[in-house]
Design an enzyme around this catalytic site. Sequence first.
Site, mmCIF file in Angstrom:
data_model
loop_
_atom_site.group_PDB
_atom_site.id
_atom_site.type_symbol
_atom_site.label_atom_id
_atom_site.label_comp_id
_atom_site.label_asym_id
_atom_site.label_seq_id
_atom_site.Cartn_x
_atom_site.Cartn_y
_atom_site.Cartn_z
ATOM 1 N N ILE A 151 -4.195 -6.772 -18.485
ATOM 2 C CA ILE A 151 -4.735 -8.124 -18.428
ATOM 3 C C ILE A 151 -5.347 -8.365 -17.049
ATOM 4 C CG2 ILE A 151 -4.201 -10.584 -18.716
ATOM 5 C CD1 ILE A 151 -1.755 -9.856 -20.296
ATOM 6 N N CYS A 152 -6.349 -9.228 -17.013
ATOM 7 C CA CYS A 152 -6.901 -9.742 -15.757
ATOM 8 C C CYS A 152 -7.535 -8.619 -14.922
ATOM 9 C CB CYS A 152 -5.798 -10.478 -14.998
ATOM 10 S SG CYS A 152 -6.361 -11.497 -13.625
ATOM 11 N N ALA A 153 -7.001 -8.323 -13.749
ATOM 12 C CA ALA A 153 -7.612 -7.338 -12.861
ATOM 13 C C ALA A 153 -7.278 -5.901 -13.229
ATOM 14 C CB ALA A 153 -7.188 -7.606 -11.419
#
Length: 392
Positions: free
Chosen positions: A312-314
């Site tokens: 998720i995300c980065a």
Amino acid sequence: MASSAKKVLIPIAHGTEPLEAVAMITVLRRSGAYVTVASVENQVGVDACHGIKMVADTLLSDITDSVFDLIMLPGGLPGGETLKNCKPLEKMVKKQDTDGRLNAAICCAPALALGTWGLLEGKKATCYPVFMEKLSATCATASESRVEIDGRIVTSRGPGTTIEFSLTLIEKLCGKQTAVDVSSILLPRPNPGEEFTFTELNQTSWTFKDTPHILVPIAEGSDEIETIAVVDILRRAKANVVIASVSNSLEVVGSHKANLVADLLLDEVLEKSFDLIMLPGGLNGASRLSRCEKLVNMLKKQAEANKPYGGICASPAYVFEPHGLLKRKKATTHPVVSNRLSDQSHVDFRVVVDGNLITSRAPGTAIECALTIVEKFYGREKALQLAKAILV
């Protein structure tokens, strides 16, 4: 801390709902508020719901004379009952109300705590559905709104409404623009309450024997909401979820200074087999995960065996892309780092499944991502049941 920073108190107890508490803590901290997490128990460490451990900043007994701009009560059982029965907390919340400052509660806490303490008389309030009858006996109007504001009291319904709840309180404390700015980073659902969806390519079955075994590695700087959402929801689904620290300590400090507590060190699970390895984001956390050679080797073996892995995300940008784990794969990531993906064709989707890979965008998409994992392992019906239970 800037002298103008708003002061927020979030009390926790054994049996507090961790997804609500962690989301409240970290979303409010993103606004610049000075958030104090206080244990009402005799120690700062508490055993929250779903086998998740939390560590408070202090004991409530040490700060009973402190003044806060906002007191926020999370839900969860038996945590909500413990908060209700905490006399020092009751006294603080009542004084907060008398002095004209904000009180807020979510899930069971509006009915169990605020209602029992008499703070909802003549008020409109909401809470978790199974507590609505109890709420109705303590307030003027029991509402089914996801977030309800009545003067200095704000209430909300459950884990799936916590980000909306927290953003509402940021607007009350810091103004609309600050709430908009924080929301733009979190990427909350644009259509809360509607059935969750995801984008899937190269559909394949995710299999397991007996129960899914899932590894969630964490590091200093890992995003707390993304970590806890995956663990909380998958444990609700009865998956066997192991949180493993890539550092030398079980306890790590997350991206917004909330303490995350692992079950084991990564070294203790290197030889174990997992049906899914799922990475949270957080810029610094993802960078540290990417530098962990042992974890990267586990991920490469997982991919080579065509077993599910995700981030998720980065993490898709900082872990998967540089280590060749997105070759011939479509993926999404946080908008701030999407330029790091060589293939950016799917970066605007909230959750993307491409065969054995799942990726998602931000804290505000983490619950949808976790529910998608539930669907891939257990089917749509179970995922929708969980979505309903947590009020997505």
